[in-house]
Design a protein around this motif. Sequence first.
Motif, PDB file in Angstrom:
ATOM      1  N   THR A   1       1.073  -1.410   0.091  1.00 41.83           N
ATOM      2  CA  THR A   1      -0.294   0.282   0.305  1.00 41.83           C
ATOM      3  C   THR A   1       1.118   1.481   0.236  1.00 41.83           C
ATOM      4  N   VAL A   2       2.271   1.124   0.768  1.00 42.02           N
ATOM      5  CA  VAL A   2       3.429   2.296   0.576  1.00 42.02           C
ATOM      6  C   VAL A   2       3.339   2.258  -0.569  1.00 42.02           C
ATOM      7  N   LYS A   3       3.715   1.682  -0.657  1.00 47.32           N
ATOM      8  CA  LYS A   3       4.891   1.348  -2.293  1.00 47.32           C
ATOM      9  C   LYS A   3       3.500   1.803  -3.329  1.00 47.32           C
ATOM     10  N   ASN A   4       2.277   1.344  -3.455  1.00 46.56           N
ATOM     11  CA  ASN A   4       1.248   2.078  -4.395  1.00 46.56           C
ATOM     12  C   ASN A   4       0.864   3.804  -4.298  1.00 46.56           C
ATOM     13  N   GLU A   5       1.315   4.111  -2.741  1.00 46.08           N
ATOM     14  CA  GLU A   5       1.099   5.584  -2.569  1.00 46.08           C
ATOM     15  C   GLU A   5       2.247   6.938  -2.861  1.00 46.08           C
ATOM     16  N   ARG A   6       3.042   6.121  -3.068  1.00 44.08           N
ATOM     17  CA  ARG A   6       4.137   6.499  -3.217  1.00 44.08           C
ATOM     18  C   ARG A   6       4.077   6.605  -4.857  1.00 44.08           C
ATOM     19  N   ALA A   7       3.789   5.267  -5.667  1.00 49.33           N
ATOM     20  CA  ALA A   7       4.137   5.962  -6.725  1.00 49.33           C
ATOM     21  C   ALA A   7       2.822   6.658  -7.211  1.00 49.33           C
ATOM     22  N   GLN A   8       1.542   6.848  -6.983  1.00 45.33           N
ATOM     23  CA  GLN A   8       0.846   8.027  -7.479  1.00 45.33           C
ATOM     24  C   GLN A   8       0.612   9.273  -6.603  1.00 45.33           C
ATOM     25  N   ARG A   9       1.385   9.319  -5.676  1.00 47.16           N
ATOM     26  CA  ARG A   9       1.383  10.895  -5.231  1.00 47.16           C
ATOM     27  C   ARG A   9       2.868  11.442  -5.855  1.00 47.16           C
ATOM     28  N   TYR A  10       4.691  10.465  -5.988  1.00 47.06           N
ATOM     29  CA  TYR A  10       5.317  11.218  -6.724  1.00 47.06           C
ATOM     30  C   TYR A  10       5.843  10.497  -7.163  1.00 47.06           C
ATOM     31  N   ASP A  11       5.829   9.360  -7.819  1.00 47.09           N
ATOM     32  CA  ASP A  11       6.682   8.568  -9.357  1.00 47.09           C
ATOM     33  C   ASP A  11       5.641   9.321 -10.085  1.00 47.09           C
ATOM     34  N   ASN A  12       4.234   9.068  -9.583  1.00 49.54           N
ATOM     35  CA  ASN A  12       3.510   8.561 -11.754  1.00 49.54           C
ATOM     36  C   ASN A  12       3.219  10.314 -11.492  1.00 49.54           C
ATOM     37  N   ALA A  13       3.096  11.068 -10.573  1.00 47.54           N
ATOM     38  CA  ALA A  13       2.428  12.782 -10.511  1.00 47.54           C
ATOM     39  C   ALA A  13       3.925  13.726 -11.166  1.00 47.54           C
ATOM     40  N   PRO A  14       3.050  14.432 -11.980  1.00 48.32           N
ATOM     41  CA  PRO A  14       4.105  15.471 -12.299  1.00 48.32           C
ATOM     42  C   PRO A  14       4.655  16.375 -11.209  1.00 48.32           C
ATOM     43  N   TYR A  15       5.874  16.651 -11.250  1.00 49.28           N
ATOM     44  CA  TYR A  15       6.839  17.020 -10.474  1.00 49.28           C
ATOM     45  C   TYR A  15       6.773  16.869  -9.061  1.00 49.28           C
ATOM     46  N   GLY A  16       6.225  15.576  -9.066  1.00 49.56           N
ATOM     47  CA  GLY A  16       6.502  14.214  -8.373  1.00 49.56           C
ATOM     48  C   GLY A  16       7.322  14.247  -7.158  1.00 49.56           C
ATOM     49  N   LEU A  17       8.656  14.133  -8.160  1.00 51.73           N
ATOM     50  CA  LEU A  17       9.863  14.292  -7.211  1.00 51.73           C
ATOM     51  C   LEU A  17      10.513  15.252  -6.896  1.00 51.73           C
ATOM     52  N   LEU A  18      10.165  16.347  -7.003  1.00 52.48           N
ATOM     53  CA  LEU A  18      11.176  17.693  -7.087  1.00 52.48           C
ATOM     54  C   LEU A  18      11.220  18.011  -5.588  1.00 52.48           C
ATOM     55  N   TYR A  19      10.582  17.290  -4.312  1.00 51.40           N
ATOM     56  CA  TYR A  19      11.784  17.986  -2.943  1.00 51.40           C
ATOM     57  C   TYR A  19      12.237  16.444  -2.585  1.00 51.40           C
ATOM     58  N   GLU A  20      12.151  15.856  -3.287  1.00 56.16           N
ATOM     59  CA  GLU A  20      13.000  14.232  -2.861  1.00 56.16           C
ATOM     60  C   GLU A  20      14.237  14.426  -3.319  1.00 56.16           C
ATOM     61  N   ARG A  21      14.283  15.428  -3.898  1.00 57.53           N
ATOM     62  CA  ARG A  21      15.672  15.556  -4.904  1.00 57.53           C
ATOM     63  C   ARG A  21      16.332  16.785  -4.886  1.00 57.53           C
ATOM     64  N   VAL A  22      15.497  17.912  -4.157  1.00 58.14           N
ATOM     65  CA  VAL A  22      16.016  18.718  -3.445  1.00 58.14           C
ATOM     66  C   VAL A  22      16.310  18.632  -2.611  1.00 58.14           C
ATOM     67  N   SER A  23      16.351  17.416  -1.299  1.00 65.78           N
ATOM     68  CA  SER A  23      16.666  17.628   0.282  1.00 65.78           C
ATOM     69  C   SER A  23      17.594  16.765  -0.435  1.00 65.78           C
ATOM     70  N   GLN A  24      17.859  15.903  -1.415  1.00 68.57           N
ATOM     71  CA  GLN A  24      18.570  15.457  -1.425  1.00 68.57           C
ATOM     72  C   GLN A  24      20.238  16.249  -1.949  1.00 68.57           C
ATOM     73  N   ALA A  25      20.051  17.867  -1.976  1.00 74.22           N
ATOM     74  CA  ALA A  25      21.227  18.206  -2.271  1.00 74.22           C
ATOM     75  C   ALA A  25      20.955  19.498  -1.263  1.00 74.22           C
ATOM     76  N   LEU A  26      19.689  19.999  -0.632  1.00 75.89           N
ATOM     77  CA  LEU A  26      20.074  20.643   0.294  1.00 75.89           C
ATOM     78  C   LEU A  26      21.018  20.097   1.433  1.00 75.89           C
ATOM     79  N   TYR A  27      20.856  19.023   1.897  1.00 80.22           N
ATOM     80  CA  TYR A  27      20.678  18.622   3.761  1.00 80.22           C
ATOM     81  C   TYR A  27      22.307  18.036   3.360  1.00 80.22           C
ATOM     82  N   PRO A  28      22.866  18.425   3.950  1.00 82.49           N
ATOM     83  CA  PRO A  28      24.519  17.175   4.332  1.00 82.49           C
ATOM     84  C   PRO A  28      23.807  15.246   3.871  1.00 82.49           C
ATOM     85  N   GLU A  29      24.737  15.370   3.448  1.00 78.32           N
ATOM     86  CA  GLU A  29      24.538  13.341   3.407  1.00 78.32           C
ATOM     87  C   GLU A  29      24.477  12.966   4.943  1.00 78.32           C
ATOM     88  N   ASN A  30      23.269  12.497   5.067  1.00 76.26           N
ATOM     89  CA  ASN A  30      22.711  11.164   6.073  1.00 76.26           C
ATOM     90  C   ASN A  30      21.592  11.930   7.157  1.00 76.26           C
TER      91      ASN A  30
END
Length: 957
Positions: free
Chosen positions: A179-208
């Motif tokens: 169910t969680v994987k379906n939610e991720r697919a619906q709200r993130y992977d299958n949504a336009p601009y859905g990966l924006l915040y994930e990608r920005v957070s990876q670059a904005l914050y220090p590793e880990n």
Amino acid sequence: MFRPSRVTLFTSLFLSLLVLAACSQQPKDRVVLPEGIHFVEAVSATVDNNGDPVLPYEKYQLENGLTLLLHQDHSDPITHVDVTYHVGSAREQLGKSGFAHFFEHMMFQGSKHVADEQHFRIISEAGGTLNGTTNSDRTNYYQTVPANQLEKVLWLESDRMGFLLEAVTQEKFEVQRATVKNERAQRYDNAPYGLLYERVSQALYPENHPYSWPTIGYVEDLDRVNVNDLKAFFLRWYGPNNATLTIGGDIDVEQTLAWVAKYFGPIAAGPDVDGDAKTLVTLPDTRYISMEDRVHLPLLYISFPTVYGRHEDEAALDLLADVLGGGKQSLFYQHLVKAGYAVQAGVSHPCQELACSFNLYALANPEKMPSLADMEKALRAAIDDFEQRGVTQDDLDKVQAQFEASTIFGLQSVSGKVSTLAFNETFADSPDQIADDLARYRAVTKADVERVYRTYIKDKPAVVMSIVPQGQLALIAAPDNFKPAARQIPQAEEMTAAQLALRPVTETFDRNKVPEAGPSPVVHVPDAWRATLDNGIPVIGSEIDETPTVTLLLSIEGGPLLDPEGKAGTASLTAAMLNEATQQRSGEAMALALDKLGSRISARASGRYTEIAVSSLARHLDETLLLLQEILLQPKFDAADFERLKAQTLQSLVQSAKDPGALASRAQLQVLYGEQRIGLPDGGIFSSVQGISLQDVQQFYLQNYSAKAAQLVVVGSLSKAQWLPKLDWLGQWAGESLSFADYQDFPQYDKSTIYVVDLPEAAQSAIRVVRRAMPYDATGDYFKAGLMNFPLGGAFNSRINMNLREEKGYTYGARSGFSGGKTLGRFSVSTSVREDVTGLALTEILNELAIYSEQGIDAGELAFLRQAVSQSEALSYETPSQKAGFLRQMLNYQLDPSFAQTQGEIVATIDKPALNALAAKWLQPDTMQIVIVGDAAKVLPQLLSLGLPIETITMQP
């Protein structure tokens, strides 16, 4: 600002309704504290020594560390219960992302004394609503129920706090992982601009850094972990000493304390929890990142690290964000949107417990700004212009007025009050922060705003994210110069017996027995008065004195149904133009006038109506009505405004063609109604909007904005005698009667057909199973069909949702229902499923329809819907907007208030044969048409086995 919503102030009028005192005191003498509960403090209504507002509460501590907050509000017979755990994704370990969110799902799957899926069923049957939310810093679970159901909610919440793990199984774990994987697919992977915040957070914050991964987690982490990892996470963080229980509404304090002691007192504390260190995040240099996506509009997003929640500079940064990107007076609107370079642009300063970010974005208009490199220059020019413009007194006045109004409107519901108390206790160790927030925002000076600009924004490194249409990487702002380091996942360790040992709970009562509900509360529909203005406009109103606010809804029948032939979208553009300039003011000047009052006026056209909605503090009603008069009767229809709005609409329509949900809704209309006006979206399609001129909009206004088609709903802290003189101007409004063209013939079907809309590389398929049905009626077959559908697809634990989500793991959610207006109606089943199970999911939906239409409802489902629907009435009229919606319904369909009583009688008496006859008539699978939006190359082979005709249709923007 670091808060659940923009909530800070009361008005002086509201304060005058309250006791002008605020104090810490002992609990009332009549309250006898149960063993194990200790009084901490109580704050009575209402203002502090400076005259600033205070939200009253009583605070207690249990010996196991649980914090308890109580707030009495007897205005409606309902209670709201919130359990907030101070654990979010920031508490997770590297390689085990998504655990906090995973538990949001697992906490609804039953506990030792609550059977699988029964939490949803029990709350629904009690007439309540429930949900949970997770962010980086906390997870909360909440229920709103009739007041007589409070003990039952406390039993449920305490059982999953103390006894969840005994019911956690590998099977439940796997279902919720899917169910969680379906939610991720619906709200993130299958949504336009859905990966924006994930990608920005990876670059904005220090590793880990704990904010460097998404709250929902990575799929590879979800695949890696096992059920014991999840159990250990629960035992570490979900103890009562890391939780705040907040209860508000129509409660008896002494009885509530006794129940809390009974159900929560015996639960053992978990490990000690310390706060995480707050350190400022910095970047060594500007990091450029980019990605291709299924989008039409290129997006530029710039994020600067700033401070952390409740830092001394947070308020000034919030105000800076408002100056740069908050509304039509902002620099971003002037430089980018009004100039036509961006379809949308804005600035925000969201704060989390450990870090905040200052975010700028612009959706580029490809016709004027195709390159994001040029867009970045334009954004930075707007930022630089701040140094010349600076901060004005209007900026300060506007923000404070908005805070004041949003506070009061946020406190119109008991859930708003409870969530505010819970949030502030969790993050500030003090439930009521309204006066403190007001003080720190009031203290911000122009110099402060300019200082934080120089400190955190001017010439400072940032993350610059470009999202461009697939195959158009040449449009990015700059080549990528940053790539996240590969995650070094530590070797998994076997869980020890000590790590998985359950905390003991010793109790003297039988937890297997569900608490009985108290006597059902007496629910009254809103008292209403009626009047008719001099020009015939019917008015219906209700006086409420819980908050000094006003809600006004002016509806003009016609809306999109009156669009000229071939120019669908004219009504929507006309309404949008009313939100722009008037003959006296520019759009920016009107927006500023409203903002300084804390008022809102917005016009929109949808369905059968154009509606103008007004919200205002009562003390600003006169000024707000003058602005409404200007907007309604003296629109300017400025050519530059029109060209900008039209261009934005066209670009948005092209963008919507990339969205599976929007495509499914569009295709559904075409299948049901064909190529006539009602078969098109309210806002039109690209070709129709392209042909609309300013003259078309002006003519639509002159012909169709008429008092003869208008009706008015008013709700607020004014009486009928106070209202009517204020509406004299509206009674002078003229206009002619309107007529509606007959519908053209609808498409006729003698069998089901599958219509496939191709969306290449879609991670999910959007499914709609639809048919035409009856129009709305309050007490006839439409209302009864809604009851019939409740166990099928109208509740969380309905047949369709339980099958596709909980049993099969195909989807994040599925539902069905009837919707209807004055002349038309439809039935639909809607869901989004994993691409690889599209055919299987559709088969299950059709099977559920076949079984239900043939066999109908069972006795248990009938009892469930009777209880759930009848009890839910207590929640129906709490807020002014709910009351306004009820009154609008009465006007739209010329209903007597007694219709609500008649509905209650139907719920109590309708029998299985009546419901089953409706199911047999309306739910036969071979009467349905099927729309699927997905990757046709992968979906079509799955559909062949169904033996139904398949057509591929193309949807133009």
